[in-house]
Write a protein that holds these residues in place. Structure first.
Motif, PDB file in Angstrom:
ATOM      1  N   ARG B  40       0.829  -1.202   0.000  1.00  3.89           N
ATOM      2  CA  ARG B  40       0.000   0.000   0.000  1.00  3.89           C
ATOM      3  C   ARG B  40       0.870   1.262   0.000  1.00  3.89           C
ATOM      4  N   GLY B  41       1.888   1.266   0.860  1.00  2.36           N
ATOM      5  CA  GLY B  41       2.766   2.429   0.981  1.00  2.36           C
ATOM      6  C   GLY B  41       3.544   2.712  -0.288  1.00  2.36           C
ATOM      7  N   TYR B  42       4.164   1.678  -0.845  1.00  5.25           N
ATOM      8  CA  TYR B  42       5.012   1.882  -2.027  1.00  5.25           C
ATOM      9  C   TYR B  42       4.185   2.173  -3.276  1.00  5.25           C
ATOM     10  N   GLN B  47       2.424   5.923  -7.441  1.00  6.27           N
ATOM     11  CA  GLN B  47       1.335   6.694  -8.044  1.00  6.27           C
ATOM     12  C   GLN B  47       1.645   8.193  -7.977  1.00  6.27           C
ATOM     13  N   ASN B  48       2.101   8.649  -6.821  1.00  2.86           N
ATOM     14  CA  ASN B  48       2.355  10.091  -6.659  1.00  2.86           C
ATOM     15  C   ASN B  48       3.500  10.578  -7.544  1.00  2.86           C
ATOM     16  N   GLU B 359      -0.558  15.438  -0.995  1.00  2.00           N
ATOM     17  CA  GLU B 359      -1.900  15.997  -0.874  1.00  2.00           C
ATOM     18  C   GLU B 359      -2.746  15.641  -2.099  1.00  2.00           C
ATOM     19  N   VAL B 360      -2.165  15.838  -3.286  1.00  2.00           N
ATOM     20  CA  VAL B 360      -2.882  15.552  -4.528  1.00  2.00           C
ATOM     21  C   VAL B 360      -3.184  14.051  -4.624  1.00  2.00           C
ATOM     22  N   SER B 365      -6.740   9.313  -4.512  1.00  6.58           N
ATOM     23  CA  SER B 365      -6.987   7.971  -3.976  1.00  6.58           C
ATOM     24  C   SER B 365      -8.312   7.902  -3.237  1.00  6.58           C
ATOM     25  N   ALA B 366      -8.682   8.996  -2.565  1.00  6.35           N
ATOM     26  CA  ALA B 366      -9.937   8.999  -1.808  1.00  6.35           C
ATOM     27  C   ALA B 366     -11.140   9.183  -2.729  1.00  6.35           C
TER      28      ALA B 366
END
Lengths: 258, 455
Positions: B40-42, B47-48, B359-360, B365-366
């Protein structure tokens, strides 16, 4: 006459081996004009066939590009490249590290391909090849001199040795500042800062730099950039040391030693 | 060959009891949990980073490998300052070599075979573990020194405004985590040494380890064998749980540099530092304006965005660099603007890019925003003020200072381009400069001809 233009030489049916790119500072700034004249005298002394663009030369666009004004940079670059290519210029020497960087690194992507050298590199070459002979016991022999690396000759282009080789040829006693070569501290003029007031802070950058230079207790400060020279001289004035310590461009030191 | 089968057929395969079986089950559960959390973290970081514009790696592959080997693997640029470089090297080499031990711990966790490699490697095994132990002691010294440099000696670059709050805590968490890791190793090996000497069942004779051979007896000799086994297991679990914790924590921490330094040096620009990236879209406009090129009749009529004001308009490499930053502050310590009290701090520029990407990325993701129509009313200019951008002298000291080849200047220049070209803003002081260049072809508006100095 100190220098002929490309147009004048062409009219005489001559092709110079090298173009001297004078730059805005070298053309208009009273202090930098002295460097321009000094370099012309040296080139003549060494019997180098050179020309300038004269009124056909424009700002390379360096300060505009670094300020963020890419349109203006591109306009200047296009016009300059057109002129340079029209005259079939192959080799360029300049006494300004900003012009040097732009001509050497940024014009090729826009169609301007030249062999570009900074004047300290050319002077080193001329001394090395014997075309320039410095007199024994010149005015800088044994003098305690510190050398200020300009950002655009140093970090931007990794030229650290040619200016130091000149000081060695002058028999000067080079005393390095704590921050030198790759770690040299900026004079504060780059990135179009020359044309604006400082942002709020505790100190001007040139003061920080000249204080460091003065710590070496130099008789003179050697530089290679018209903007650095202005900044360092202003710093000396602010420190009330301008009577005691001189700031020289390396070409001026060479000229005095011919 | 079937690995599992060969393992079972191994003459050294020790029988397992319920205690061992229970640990295997626990270990597999923790491993699965770690895998999930780490993924999940990586994936988030991946993605970012790719919120940025695509940009290929260009240039000489040999030069790239050279950067990876010398700068990332060889830590070349750290050695500009030898004291932190040597301390950092201790931790770095200990980290690298400890991976060997981690393989063994994984085998132990999954199969219950304690010190599986010892009987095969014999003397060499003793040497490797001893080597790890010596480096762990050096790493401990370095970690304590680093904690002291940050918190007691208060090295100025660790106390700049951008280091307040999370960055300050993050740095200390990592260092404390390293101490726990090392405590785990020595608890494990120390207890193991005593158990080996007592000939306890399941504890392979692996030879005397450099540090544990005296540390073990000194600390644990008085304990009973069952207590010792519990202590050894405690050390083992403490060690591996800290490692797993690290793995999951890394993608949320500045400590991610231990992984990203490698790709970051690979993708670093190879051009001379003074060369600014060209803007072909502006070049084209100017060529059309000057009549050197015909306008494209199918071109969209609305003006494109020039320069960068957000992660979308930066290159993905700028964001990769931001995630590779370990906030050491060498850039800021070398910055002439920062040294003379200006607000600009190159480290803060890099941290702002990462914070904005976070932040973006979180909003996307949300499901609150989509990547293509992203608009939260904010931009990088909410993180970086014009005052900071305008203080830069483009001297490249920050670029030169970075031990992992991050280029804070590139972000500053792209934002300056946005400010001037897209917003039509910027310092009013620059207007006379622009006017002089445009109208006179010179950086100053002068009445005399350009070659008047000749006369």
């Amino acid at each position: 006459m100190l220098a002929k233009t490309m147009a004048e030489m062409q009219a005489e049916g001559q092709t110079p081996e090298i173009l001297f790119w004078v730059g805005c500072a070298g053309s208009y700034d009273a202090r930098a004009q002295k460097v321009t004249r000094a370099l012309c005298e040296i080139l003549q002394h060494a019997g180098i066939s050179f020309a300038i663009l004269g009124q056909e030369e424009r700002c390379t666009g360096d300060p505009a590009r670094r300020a963020g004004n890419e349109f203006l940079f591109q306009m200047m670059a296009m016009m300059n490249i057109e002129t340079l290519n029209l005259y079939g210029v192959r080799k360029i020497v300049t006494a300004c590290p900003h012009c040097f960087n732009t001509l050497k690194n940024e014009y090729p992507a826009l169609g301007g391909h030249y062999e570009v050298v900074h004047h300290t590199q050319l002077l080193q070459e001329l001394i090395h090849s014997g075309k320039l002979k410095l007199k024994e016991g010149g005015p800088f022999k044994g003098k305690r001199i510190t050398y200020h690396d300009s950002c655009y000759l140093g970090r931007a282009n990794d030229v650290y040795e040619a200016p130091r080789a000149l000081l060695e040829a002058l028999d000067a006693d080079l005393v390095e500042m704590k921050r030198s070569r790759k770690n040299g501290l900026c004079c504060g003029a780059g990135g179009a800062q020359m044309w604006k007031e400082d942002e709020p802070g505790d100190k001007r950058i040139n003061i920080e730099r000249i204080e460091e230079a003065l710590q070496t207790q130099p008789e003179a400060v050697a530089a290679n950039c018209p903007f650095c020279i202005t900044m360092l001289q202003d710093g000396l004035k602010a420190k009330e040391q301008n009577e005691h310590v001189m700031v020289y461009d390396l070409s001026e030191m060479i000229l005095q030693s011919l | 060959m079937n690995v599992r089968k060969s393992l079972l057929l191994s003459p050294y395969f020790a029988p397992l009891n319920e205690f061992h079986m229970l640990q295997i089950v626990l270990f597999i559960a923790v491993l699965a949990l770690t895998g999930g959390l780490a993924y999940r973290g990586y994936a988030r970081v991946w993605q970012n980073i790719h919120l940025g514009k695509p940009e290929p790696a260009e240039g000489d592959r040999a030069a790239r490998w050279r950067n990876v080997l010398l700068v990332a693997f060889g830590q070349q640029k750290m050695f500009k300052n030898w004291l932190p470089a040597v301390l950092h090297l201790f931790i770095y080499v200990a980290f690298l070599i400890t991976q060997v031990e981690l393989i063994e711990i994984l085998v132990d966790g999954l199969t219950g075979q304690h010190r599986f490699f010892a009987p095969y490697l014999q003397g060499f095994y003793t040497f490797v573990i001893s080597f790890i132990e010596v480096l762990s002691v050096l790493a401990l010294v370095a970690t304590v020194a680093f904690l002291a440099r940050r918190n007691l000696l208060k090295v100025p670059r660790f106390w700049k405004p951008e280091m307040k709050g999370w960055p300050f805590r993050d740095a200390n968490y990592i260092l404390i985590g390293e101490i726990i890791l090392i405590v785990g190793i020595f608890t494990m090996n120390g207890a193991d040494t005593v158990l080996q000497a007592r000939g306890a069942e399941h504890y392979v004779q692996a030879g005397p380890f450099a540090v544990s051979q005296w540390l073990g007896p000194a600390l644990f000799e008085s304990l009973s064998t069952p207590t010792l086994i519990a202590v050894e297991r405690l050390g083992w679990w403490l060690h591996i749980l800290t490692v797993f914790g690290f793995l999951c924590y890394l993608p949320y921490s500045k400590h991610l540099h231990i992984l990203l330094a490698f790709p970051n040096t690979w993708y670093a620009r190879l051009a001379p530092k003074g060369e600014m990236t060209n803007m072909p879209e502006v070049q084209k406009e100017v060529r059309i304006m000057m009549g050197l090129e015909q306008p494209d009749v199918n071109a969209p009529s609305d003006l494109p965005v020039f320069g960068a004001n957000d992660v979308f308009s930066l290159s993905w490499k700028n964001i990769l660099q931001a995630y590779s930053c370990t906030e050491c502050g060498r850039c800021t310590a070398a910055c002439p603007a920062n040294i003379t009290g200006k607000k600009l701090s190159p480290r803060k520029i890099v941290m702002a890019v990462r914070d904005r990407a976070e932040e973006v990325g979180a909003a996307i993701s949300a499901g609150k925003q989509s990547r293509d129509t992203y608009d939260d009313g904010k931009s990088l200019f909410d993180y970086i003020s014009p005052e900071e951008l305008h203080a830069c002298t483009t001297c490249n000291a920050c670029v030169e200072a970075c031990p992992v080849l991050i280029n804070p200047l590139d972000v500053i220049l792209q934002m300056r381009r946005y400010e001037i070209l897209t917003q039509g803003a910027g310092p009013t002081d620059w207007l006379p400069l622009f006017n002089a260049i445009e109208n006179n072809g010179a950086a100053w508006a002068m009445n005399e001809p350009r070659d008047a100095w000749r006369n």
